[in-house]
Design an enzyme around this catalytic site. Structure first.
Site, PDB file in Angstrom:
ATOM      1  N   CYS A 165     -23.836 -33.213   5.223  1.00  0.00           N
ATOM      2  CA  CYS A 165     -22.391 -33.244   4.947  1.00  0.00           C
ATOM      3  C   CYS A 165     -22.019 -32.293   3.817  1.00  0.00           C
ATOM      4  CB  CYS A 165     -21.968 -34.671   4.604  1.00  0.00           C
ATOM      5  SG  CYS A 165     -20.267 -34.774   4.048  1.00  0.00           S
ATOM      6  N   HIS A 192      11.286 -39.584   9.007  1.00  0.00           N
ATOM      7  CA  HIS A 192      11.938 -38.440   9.640  1.00  0.00           C
ATOM      8  C   HIS A 192      12.226 -37.343   8.626  1.00  0.00           C
ATOM      9  CE1 HIS A 192      14.354 -36.434  12.661  1.00  0.00           C
ATOM     10  NE2 HIS A 192      15.320 -36.283  11.777  1.00  0.00           N
ATOM     11  N   LYS A 243     -17.774 -26.608   5.882  1.00  0.00           N
ATOM     12  CA  LYS A 243     -16.984 -26.390   7.107  1.00  0.00           C
ATOM     13  C   LYS A 243     -15.490 -26.538   6.818  1.00  0.00           C
ATOM     14  CE  LYS A 243     -15.544 -29.583   9.363  1.00  0.00           C
ATOM     15  NZ  LYS A 243     -16.255 -30.444  10.296  1.00  0.00           N
TER      16      LYS A 243
HETATM   17  P1  NDP Z   1     -22.205 -32.465  20.411  1.00  0.00           P
HETATM   18  O1  NDP Z   1     -23.161 -33.438  20.975  1.00  0.00           O
HETATM   19  O2  NDP Z   1     -20.867 -32.883  19.970  1.00  0.00           O
HETATM   20  O3  NDP Z   1     -22.011 -31.281  21.458  1.00  0.00           O
HETATM   21  C1  NDP Z   1     -23.076 -30.588  22.002  1.00  0.00           C
HETATM   22  C2  NDP Z   1     -22.540 -29.595  23.005  1.00  0.00           C
HETATM   23  O4  NDP Z   1     -23.587 -28.742  23.448  1.00  0.00           O
HETATM   24  C3  NDP Z   1     -21.958 -30.266  24.241  1.00  0.00           C
HETATM   25  O5  NDP Z   1     -20.836 -29.530  24.628  1.00  0.00           O
HETATM   26  C4  NDP Z   1     -23.099 -30.135  25.260  1.00  0.00           C
HETATM   27  O6  NDP Z   1     -22.663 -30.064  26.570  1.00  0.00           O
HETATM   28  C5  NDP Z   1     -23.668 -28.789  24.863  1.00  0.00           C
HETATM   29  N1  NDP Z   1     -25.078 -28.647  25.233  1.00  0.00           N
HETATM   30  C6  NDP Z   1     -26.082 -29.519  24.987  1.00  0.00           C
HETATM   31  N2  NDP Z   1     -27.265 -29.031  25.448  1.00  0.00           N
HETATM   32  C7  NDP Z   1     -26.983 -27.828  25.992  1.00  0.00           C
HETATM   33  C8  NDP Z   1     -27.777 -26.836  26.617  1.00  0.00           C
HETATM   34  N3  NDP Z   1     -29.090 -26.996  26.796  1.00  0.00           N
HETATM   35  N4  NDP Z   1     -27.169 -25.711  27.070  1.00  0.00           N
HETATM   36  C9  NDP Z   1     -25.829 -25.553  26.902  1.00  0.00           C
HETATM   37  N5  NDP Z   1     -25.018 -26.447  26.303  1.00  0.00           N
HETATM   38  C10 NDP Z   1     -25.598 -27.571  25.862  1.00  0.00           C
HETATM   39  O7  NDP Z   1     -23.027 -31.749  19.249  1.00  0.00           O
HETATM   40  P2  NDP Z   1     -22.592 -30.857  18.027  1.00  0.00           P
HETATM   41  O8  NDP Z   1     -23.812 -30.055  17.737  1.00  0.00           O
HETATM   42  O9  NDP Z   1     -21.324 -30.145  18.256  1.00  0.00           O
HETATM   43  O10 NDP Z   1     -22.349 -31.923  16.885  1.00  0.00           O
HETATM   44  C11 NDP Z   1     -23.341 -32.910  16.596  1.00  0.00           C
HETATM   45  C12 NDP Z   1     -22.714 -34.149  16.037  1.00  0.00           C
HETATM   46  O11 NDP Z   1     -22.336 -33.922  14.708  1.00  0.00           O
HETATM   47  C13 NDP Z   1     -21.430 -34.598  16.718  1.00  0.00           C
HETATM   48  O12 NDP Z   1     -21.653 -35.337  17.874  1.00  0.00           O
HETATM   49  C14 NDP Z   1     -20.772 -35.402  15.658  1.00  0.00           C
HETATM   50  O13 NDP Z   1     -21.290 -36.704  15.685  1.00  0.00           O
HETATM   51  C15 NDP Z   1     -21.200 -34.693  14.388  1.00  0.00           C
HETATM   52  N6  NDP Z   1     -20.126 -33.804  13.879  1.00  0.00           N
HETATM   53  C16 NDP Z   1     -18.935 -34.341  13.496  1.00  0.00           C
HETATM   54  C17 NDP Z   1     -17.923 -33.533  13.028  1.00  0.00           C
HETATM   55  C18 NDP Z   1     -16.623 -34.133  12.627  1.00  0.00           C
HETATM   56  O14 NDP Z   1     -16.552 -35.335  12.422  1.00  0.00           O
HETATM   57  N7  NDP Z   1     -15.552 -33.343  12.529  1.00  0.00           N
HETATM   58  C19 NDP Z   1     -18.095 -32.090  12.912  1.00  0.00           C
HETATM   59  C20 NDP Z   1     -19.366 -31.636  13.351  1.00  0.00           C
HETATM   60  C21 NDP Z   1     -20.332 -32.469  13.816  1.00  0.00           C
HETATM   61  P3  NDP Z   1     -22.390 -31.373  27.473  1.00  0.00           P
HETATM   62  O15 NDP Z   1     -21.086 -31.918  27.038  1.00  0.00           O
HETATM   63  O16 NDP Z   1     -22.351 -30.821  28.860  1.00  0.00           O
HETATM   64  O17 NDP Z   1     -23.539 -32.292  27.243  1.00  0.00           O
END
Ligand code: NDP
Length: 453
Positions: free
Chosen positions: A43, A436, A51
């Site tokens: 974080c 408002h 971020k």
């Molecule tokens: P996410 O799990 O949110 O997203 C991963 C993405 O990568 C999905 O779109 C997934 O597709 C895609 N993906 C997974 N494997 C492959 C592959 N082999 N080839 C191509 N695409 C792939 O992970 P993030 O890394 O974005 O974030 C991790 C976690 O961190 C989040 O889930 C959240 O909990 C936390 N986070 C929270 C934030 C916030 O609160 N603002 C900000 C950043 C992170 P598909 O959908 O098809 O599986």
């Protein structure tokens, strides 16, 4: 049996630090904490904090453009100086890390700047060579980015690397459709980088409300992100002009950089867990019960390493609940219900509770949904449209979910989440007088359901 410590925490991120501090300062426990890298964890060091600073920085380009429509004759802000910003951002992270260390020390926690591995159910060994015993061990080691392996995958970067870039690329391909991919696509777009985003599925932000996902995708495109759905990378080659990316849909192209944001993995490799009997799940996450206790009674785990809800505030709550359970004799299950979250895209997506799709599978619902041009962006002649949506149970009238796509939706959803967590009904929203003129007044003025399901 006597132990060196009452509690040994492995990992100095949000969950571990909170648990260590509370156990030492409020429960009077003798606590040690080992962190192999920097205090503050994902974080503070390479996640939410830097971020969000980048989100702020990137928003100024759009604000400068809007200023003209509001009568400012000179609204040019010049070029973005990444190295100046990065220097300030690094200094801010140093400041926060120092606060984390000072607060731990003030609470009486002994800090070891070393990697820790489990030797048995009560023993840890540090990379410094020291070995300690503890009555309880808390594993809070978080996660790390996952990048699939393919020809050229070693040429890609992750969000960890973006914060450390010497200079911003002129163009970047971002792969993934989750939180991190969507946020960085918007950030870098706002900072003037030419951004292309590939997502393998039909729509970004899987798991969020479908209408909200579509709305975000439309607006992100409108603001300049070149988003390709149903597209994945096949191969990357280093060429004179940068990185040549061959993909599944023929949009083969050269980019200065390729960033993968394809999920995160729990950090359970080489932690010596095989010496303990702690059970791991399919992704390598530590399996815990409702009280964050592992299969080994003396070992608990909180935060992303358990892959429950991977958000900082959730890890903090899990850490505090662990201290209540183990050190105050008050068994406390961290509450994972109705946790609000925000995706810091531009505009942001704020969400709490059920999506329309999940709710209508559960029971008959009413959907109240409005899209409209907000006063500020409308005046600035931007095409942006805000989306506000409530999902209401037909039987109980309880608001089951709220989804907002708007600038500052993260701030808005925090407040809506209080009402929804309290079990507010649609009629409670209706009898609340609007503020408002604001965007969120729409939440208390939507009188007629858009549809029932
Ligand atoms: P996410 O799990 O949110 O997203 C991963 C993405 O990568 C999905 O779109 C997934 O597709 C895609 N993906 C997974 N494997 C492959 C592959 N082999 N080839 C191509 N695409 C792939 O992970 P993030 O890394 O974005 O974030 C991790 C976690 O961190 C989040 O889930 C959240 O909990 C936390 N986070 C929270 C934030 C916030 O609160 N603002 C900000 C950043 C992170 P598909 O959908 O098809 O599986």
């Amino acid at each position: 049996m006597s132990f060196d410590y009452d509690l040994f925490v492995i990992g100095g991120g949000s969950g571990g630090v909170r648990a260590g501090r509370l156990a030492a300062s409020e429960a009077g426990a003798k606590v040690a904490l080992a962190e192999e890298y920097r205090m503050g964890g994902t974080c503070v060091i390479r996640g939410c904090v830097p971020k969000k600073l980048m989100v702020f920085a990137s928003a100024y380009s759009g604000a400068a453009q809007d200023a003209k429509a509001f009568g400012w004759t000179d609204s040019t802000i010049g070029a973005f100086d990444w190295s100046k910003f990065r220097g300030k951002m690094d200094a801010e992270l140093d400041r926060l890390e120092a606060i984390y260390r000072a607060n731990l020390a003030k609470a009486g926690v002994e800090i070891y700047n070393a990697r820790a591995e489990m030797v048995d159910a009560h023993t840890v060994k540090l990379s410094s060579g020291e070995t300690f015993t503890a009555k309880h061990i808390l594993i809070a080691v978080g996660g790390r980015p996952f990048t699939p392996e393919f020809e050229g995958s070693e040429l890609t970067i992750t969000s960890n690397d973006v914060f450390k870039l010497d200079s911003l690329p002129k163009s970047i391909l971002i792969v993934g459709g989750g939180f991190i991919a969507c946020e960085f696509a918007c950030i870098l777009n706002g900072l003037g980088v030419k951004v292309t985003q590939f997502y393998r599925g039909a729509q970004i932000l899987r798991g969020f409300d479908d209408e909200a996902r579509g709305h975000v995708a439309d607006l992100v495109r409108e603001r300049g992100v070149n988003l390709h759905l149903g597209t994945d990378v096949m191969q990357i080659d280093k060429v004179d002009d940068g990185l040549f990316v061959k993909c599944t849909t023929g949009h083969d192209h050269c980019y200065d950089a390729v960033m993968y944001a394809t999920g995160r993995m729990p950090n359970t490799d080489d932690l010596g867990l095989e010496n303990t009997g702690v059970k791991l799940g399919r992704k390598g996450q530590i399996i815990v019960d409702d009280y964050s206790q592992t299969a080994v009674p003396s070992i608990y785990a909180v935060g992303d390493v358990t892959d429950r809800i991977n958000l900082t505030p959730v890890a903090i709550r899990e850490g505090a609940a662990f201290v209540d359970t183990v050190f105050h004799g008050k068994p406390h299950k961290p509450d994972h219900d109705l946790v609000a979250s925000a995706v810091f895209t531009q505009p942001e997506l704020g969400t709490v509770g059920m999506t329309e799709e999940a709710a209508r599978d559960q029971e008959p619902i009413e959907v109240y949904s409005a899209t409209f041009r907000a006063m500020q962006t409308g005046f600035a002649e931007r095409e942006d449209r805000v989306m506000m949506k409530l999902i209401v149970s037909q039987a109980t009238r309880v608001v089951l979910g709220c989804h907002i796509v708007a600038d500052n939706a993260g701030e808005m959803i925090q407040l809506a989440a209080i009402a929804i967590k309290m079990g507010a009904t649609k009629e409670d929203f209706d009898r609340t007088v609007a503020v408002h003129p604001t965007m969120t007044e729409e939440l208390v003025t939507m009188k007629v359901p858009t549809r029932t399901a």
